[in-house]
Design an enzyme around this catalytic site. Sequence first.
Site: not given
Ligand code: PGA
Ligand code: ZN
Length: 427
Positions: A46, A158, A166-167, A208, A245, A288, A315, A340, A368, A370, A391
Site C-alpha cells: 500500500s 495486506h 489495514q492493521e 505481516e 493503520d 495512522e 505514513d 520507512k 518495516h 509489508s 512497527k
Molecule cells: P506497506 O504497508 O509496506 O504495504 O506500505 C505498511 C504500512 O502501510 O504502514
Molecule cells: Zn501505513
Amino acid sequence: MGEKLKPIIERVHAREILDSRGFPTVEVEITASGRTSISAVPSGASTGEFEALELRDNDNNRYLGKGVLKAVNNVINIFGPKLIGMDASSQKEIDDMLINLDGTVNKSSFGANASLGISMACSVVSAAFYNKPLFSYLNPNSDIMPIPMINVLNGGMHADQGSDIQEIMLFPHGAKNFTNAIQMASEIFHSLKSELKKQGMSTSVGDEGGFAPSLNSNDQAIEILLNSIEKAGYNVGSDVSLALDVAASSFFKDGKYHLKIDGSILDTNEMIVFYEDLIRQYPIVSVEDGLDENDWEGWTTMNKILGSKIQIVGDDLTVTNPQKLQKAIDHQSMNAILIKLNQIGTVSETIKAIKLAKSNGMNYIISHRSGETEDTFISDLSVAMGGGQIKTGSVCRSDRTAKYNRLLRIEEQIKNARLKDNLNFIK
Ligand code: PGA
Ligand code: ZN
C-alpha cells in the site's frame, strides 16, 4: 597506513533475493577494508503516491515483470565504480553521491532500491569495521528500547479478506521492558487464535503475520481482539491499548471513503466522526493514515479535533520525506510520523526526517514494509534513534520475528535499557 583506520570500500556487489511475498528484491554486498556486509531492501504494497521509486524491470518474461536486475545493475555498474575508495563511514558523503548521481527528486533514474541497499550496507559494514553493534555505531548513547506496535489483525491490501482497516495493532505500553512486551503480544496473539477458532473463523495469516478473518464489521475485529487481550490475562487500557493503520488512501475513491465491510461511503468529516466514535468506544491510542494522502485539509481538521487525545500518524501523507514533513508541520496535519527507509531511499535522508520531527516535538515510529526480508536494520535504527516506538508486524513469520528477536538481543546488550516512559499520547 592511515587508510587502514577507516572502512575504505573495496568491492560493491548486488543480487536479486526473495522478499517475504516471494518477489525479488535487492540485496547489496559491500566489502570495506577487509570486512563484508550485506543489506536487503524491503518493499511496500500500500505504497504512498509520493514515495521514492522502487525500480522494477517490467520484463514480463521474468518474475511477472517484478525482477530487479536493473536496480542490481545500477548498484554494480553505476554506483559501484564511484564507491570504490570512499570511506563507508562517511554516510553523508556516500548518500549525497547517490542522490546527486541519480539527479531526480524521487530517485527514478537508478531506483531507491539501489540507493537504499548501498546506503544501509555502508552503515552495516562500518559498524562491523569498528567492531560495534549497529545500534551503538549509529548512536553510542542508545538506551531506549521501542514499544512495539504488533499487527495481529490484517486487512485492506495486506489480506484477501478481513477488515477495511489495514492493521489493528497491540500497543503493550504497560510492559516492564521490551522482552516483556513481546511475551504479552505472543500470549495475546495465541489467545486471539483460539478465539477465532472457537468462532469458526479462519486463522490463516496476512502479509505481516496477523490473522485475516472474514468479518461482519470493523467493530467486530476490535471486539474480538479486546476479548482476547482479557482472556490472555491482561488489562485493556493499562497493560495494552490498540493502534490502527487505516491506510485510508487505499479505499479513497472519487472524493469519498468506501468502507466495504461496514457498507458505508463517508466524506472526510464523516470519517473523522467515525474515528471519534471508535476512540470513545475503544482504547485506541494511535491512528495512522486515517485519511487520504492528498486530503491535507482533512488531516489538519482531524489533528485539531483528535490530536490532543491520540497519536495521529502520517505514513502515505509524508513518505519519510523531509519536504513533505515540513508541509505537515506547517499545516499542523499530524503529531507523529511513520519512518520507512525505502520511502526516501538513503539512511541520511531518513535520519534528517527523524531529526526534523524531533525538533518539532513530533513522535516518530520506525517501520518495516509489508514485503520484508530477514534484514534487521530497522531494529537497530529504532534503538539508535530513541523514539521509543517500532512497527514491524505480528509475532509470527520469520520476516517479522527477525526484527523482534534482534531487539531481544539488543535489550540484553544495553546495560540500563528502558522503554520510553513519557509517550505523550498514553494517558
Ligand atoms: P506497506 O504497508 O509496506 O504495504 O506500505 C505498511 C504500512 O502501510 O504502514
Ligand atoms: Zn501505513
